[in-house]
Design a protein around this motif. Structure first.
Motif, PDB file in Angstrom:
ATOM      1  N   PRO A   1       4.034 -21.560  -7.428  1.00  0.00           N
ATOM      2  CA  PRO A   1       5.295 -21.248  -8.108  1.00  0.00           C
ATOM      3  C   PRO A   1       5.396 -19.787  -8.551  1.00  0.00           C
ATOM      4  O   PRO A   1       6.474 -19.219  -8.575  1.00  0.00           O
ATOM      5  CB  PRO A   1       5.314 -22.185  -9.319  1.00  0.00           C
ATOM      6  N   ALA A   2       4.252 -19.177  -8.880  1.00  0.00           N
ATOM      7  CA  ALA A   2       4.258 -17.775  -9.327  1.00  0.00           C
ATOM      8  C   ALA A   2       4.533 -16.804  -8.180  1.00  0.00           C
ATOM      9  O   ALA A   2       4.797 -15.618  -8.423  1.00  0.00           O
ATOM     10  CB  ALA A   2       2.934 -17.435 -10.000  1.00  0.00           C
ATOM     11  N   ALA A   3       4.519 -17.281  -6.939  1.00  0.00           N
ATOM     12  CA  ALA A   3       4.799 -16.405  -5.797  1.00  0.00           C
ATOM     13  C   ALA A   3       6.270 -16.017  -5.728  1.00  0.00           C
ATOM     14  O   ALA A   3       6.622 -15.002  -5.122  1.00  0.00           O
ATOM     15  CB  ALA A   3       4.378 -17.091  -4.496  1.00  0.00           C
ATOM     16  N   LEU A   4       7.135 -16.792  -6.363  1.00  0.00           N
ATOM     17  CA  LEU A   4       8.569 -16.488  -6.371  1.00  0.00           C
ATOM     18  C   LEU A   4       8.800 -15.357  -7.378  1.00  0.00           C
ATOM     19  O   LEU A   4       8.725 -15.562  -8.581  1.00  0.00           O
ATOM     20  CB  LEU A   4       9.378 -17.724  -6.763  1.00  0.00           C
ATOM     21  N   VAL A   5       9.057 -14.149  -6.865  1.00  0.00           N
ATOM     22  CA  VAL A   5       9.182 -12.981  -7.750  1.00  0.00           C
ATOM     23  C   VAL A   5      10.614 -12.465  -7.862  1.00  0.00           C
ATOM     24  O   VAL A   5      10.889 -11.597  -8.692  1.00  0.00           O
ATOM     25  CB  VAL A   5       8.225 -11.844  -7.328  1.00  0.00           C
ATOM     26  N   GLY A   6      11.521 -12.999  -7.060  1.00  0.00           N
ATOM     27  CA  GLY A   6      12.926 -12.628  -7.144  1.00  0.00           C
ATOM     28  C   GLY A   6      13.766 -13.722  -6.518  1.00  0.00           C
ATOM     29  O   GLY A   6      13.334 -14.378  -5.572  1.00  0.00           O
ATOM     30  N   TYR A   7      14.964 -13.922  -7.092  1.00  0.00           N
ATOM     31  CA  TYR A   7      15.788 -15.025  -6.603  1.00  0.00           C
ATOM     32  C   TYR A   7      17.230 -14.752  -6.971  1.00  0.00           C
ATOM     33  O   TYR A   7      17.527 -14.365  -8.108  1.00  0.00           O
ATOM     34  CB  TYR A   7      15.300 -16.322  -7.257  1.00  0.00           C
TER      35      TYR A   7
ATOM     36  N   LEU B   1      16.697 -26.766  -7.047  1.00  0.00           N
ATOM     37  CA  LEU B   1      16.233 -27.498  -5.871  1.00  0.00           C
ATOM     38  C   LEU B   1      15.906 -26.548  -4.729  1.00  0.00           C
ATOM     39  O   LEU B   1      14.925 -26.735  -4.009  1.00  0.00           O
ATOM     40  CB  LEU B   1      17.277 -28.528  -5.432  1.00  0.00           C
ATOM     41  N   ALA B   2      16.731 -25.514  -4.572  1.00  0.00           N
ATOM     42  CA  ALA B   2      16.484 -24.522  -3.524  1.00  0.00           C
ATOM     43  C   ALA B   2      15.217 -23.721  -3.826  1.00  0.00           C
ATOM     44  O   ALA B   2      14.405 -23.460  -2.927  1.00  0.00           O
ATOM     45  CB  ALA B   2      17.693 -23.604  -3.375  1.00  0.00           C
ATOM     46  N   ALA B   3      15.032 -23.342  -5.078  1.00  0.00           N
ATOM     47  CA  ALA B   3      13.828 -22.594  -5.465  1.00  0.00           C
ATOM     48  C   ALA B   3      12.574 -23.435  -5.229  1.00  0.00           C
ATOM     49  O   ALA B   3      11.530 -22.914  -4.805  1.00  0.00           O
ATOM     50  CB  ALA B   3      13.918 -22.162  -6.922  1.00  0.00           C
ATOM     51  N   ARG B   4      12.685 -24.719  -5.476  1.00  0.00           N
ATOM     52  CA  ARG B   4      11.547 -25.615  -5.275  1.00  0.00           C
ATOM     53  C   ARG B   4      11.092 -25.609  -3.816  1.00  0.00           C
ATOM     54  O   ARG B   4       9.891 -25.629  -3.531  1.00  0.00           O
ATOM     55  CB  ARG B   4      11.944 -27.028  -5.688  1.00  0.00           C
ATOM     56  N   ALA B   5      12.036 -25.557  -2.878  1.00  0.00           N
ATOM     57  CA  ALA B   5      11.682 -25.503  -1.460  1.00  0.00           C
ATOM     58  C   ALA B   5      10.845 -24.262  -1.164  1.00  0.00           C
ATOM     59  O   ALA B   5       9.889 -24.308  -0.388  1.00  0.00           O
ATOM     60  CB  ALA B   5      12.946 -25.521  -0.597  1.00  0.00           C
ATOM     61  N   VAL B   6      11.194 -23.153  -1.799  1.00  0.00           N
ATOM     62  CA  VAL B   6      10.471 -21.895  -1.585  1.00  0.00           C
ATOM     63  C   VAL B   6       9.076 -21.961  -2.198  1.00  0.00           C
ATOM     64  O   VAL B   6       8.082 -21.594  -1.563  1.00  0.00           O
ATOM     65  CB  VAL B   6      11.260 -20.701  -2.158  1.00  0.00           C
ATOM     66  N   THR B   7       8.976 -22.438  -3.440  1.00  0.00           N
ATOM     67  CA  THR B   7       7.665 -22.457  -4.094  1.00  0.00           C
ATOM     68  C   THR B   7       6.723 -23.464  -3.440  1.00  0.00           C
ATOM     69  O   THR B   7       5.523 -23.218  -3.359  1.00  0.00           O
ATOM     70  CB  THR B   7       7.786 -22.728  -5.609  1.00  0.00           C
ATOM     71  N   GLU B   8       7.272 -24.570  -2.955  1.00  0.00           N
ATOM     72  CA  GLU B   8       6.418 -25.529  -2.248  1.00  0.00           C
ATOM     73  C   GLU B   8       5.925 -24.948  -0.929  1.00  0.00           C
ATOM     74  O   GLU B   8       4.776 -25.140  -0.542  1.00  0.00           O
ATOM     75  CB  GLU B   8       7.146 -26.855  -2.045  1.00  0.00           C
ATOM     76  N   TRP B   9       6.786 -24.203  -0.235  1.00  0.00           N
ATOM     77  CA  TRP B   9       6.375 -23.544   1.005  1.00  0.00           C
ATOM     78  C   TRP B   9       5.302 -22.505   0.714  1.00  0.00           C
ATOM     79  O   TRP B   9       4.276 -22.438   1.394  1.00  0.00           O
ATOM     80  CB  TRP B   9       7.585 -22.900   1.686  1.00  0.00           C
ATOM     81  N   ALA B  10       5.508 -21.686  -0.305  1.00  0.00           N
ATOM     82  CA  ALA B  10       4.565 -20.614  -0.630  1.00  0.00           C
ATOM     83  C   ALA B  10       3.239 -21.163  -1.139  1.00  0.00           C
ATOM     84  O   ALA B  10       2.203 -20.513  -1.006  1.00  0.00           O
ATOM     85  CB  ALA B  10       5.172 -19.686  -1.674  1.00  0.00           C
ATOM     86  N   GLY B  11       3.266 -22.360  -1.743  1.00  0.00           N
ATOM     87  CA  GLY B  11       2.051 -22.947  -2.270  1.00  0.00           C
ATOM     88  C   GLY B  11       1.701 -22.496  -3.672  1.00  0.00           C
ATOM     89  O   GLY B  11       0.634 -22.820  -4.182  1.00  0.00           O
TER      90      GLY B  11
END
Length: 142
Positions: A78-84, A66-76
């Motif tokens: 999903p592939a922008a999330l490169v580390g977590y 759920l937390a990762a989803r907030a980040v990917t939705e903000w970034a626009g």
């Protein structure tokens, strides 16, 4: 998905939109089936309390997602999330009712790392308690 965030438009302190998610027992059943994590602490009050928990708890990976989803939705993207990374601080207790539990995710840019990458620091709470600690995402922006 929202429009892709550009690195040029982001600075330290940029805040993500707050997201609140409702997690019910039905959600836990669906997640257990999808993930294969059938541990009874995620569906049986009897087992959960027998091992010292306050009741049935959400899967940690569900909360993390759920937390990762907030980040990917903000970034626009999903592939922008490169580390977590996160640490599980407290469990999300999910009552056996129609309301379930609320998980709230807040985020802000904590550092601009260069090459279009930023670090997003997350605060994830449920019932007024922080449930994930040291939650950070590295995001590659356009």
């Amino acid at each position: 998905m929202t429009a892709r965030v550009r690195a040029a438009d982001v600075a330290v302190g940029t805040e993500l939109s707050e997201q609140t998610h409702r997690v019910t027992r039905a959600d836990l059943v669906r997640y257990a089936g999808a993930s294969g994590d059938l541990n009874p602490i995620h569906w049986s009050d009897r087992v959960a309390t027998a091992v010292g928990l306050p009741g049935v708890i959400a899967h940690g990976m569900l909360t993390m997602g759920l937390a990762a989803r907030a980040v990917t939705e903000w970034a626009g993207d999903p592939a922008a999330l490169v580390g977590y990374q996160v640490r599980f601080g407290r469990p999300v207790v999910v009552p056996d009712d129609d309301s379930g539990a609320e998980v709230t995710v807040r985020g802000r840019v904590g550092a601009v790392l260069g090459d279009g990458r930023v670090r997003v620091d997350l605060t994830v709470t449920s019932d007024g308690e922080k449930v994930l600690s040291l939650a950070r995402a590295t995001v590659a922006l356009a």
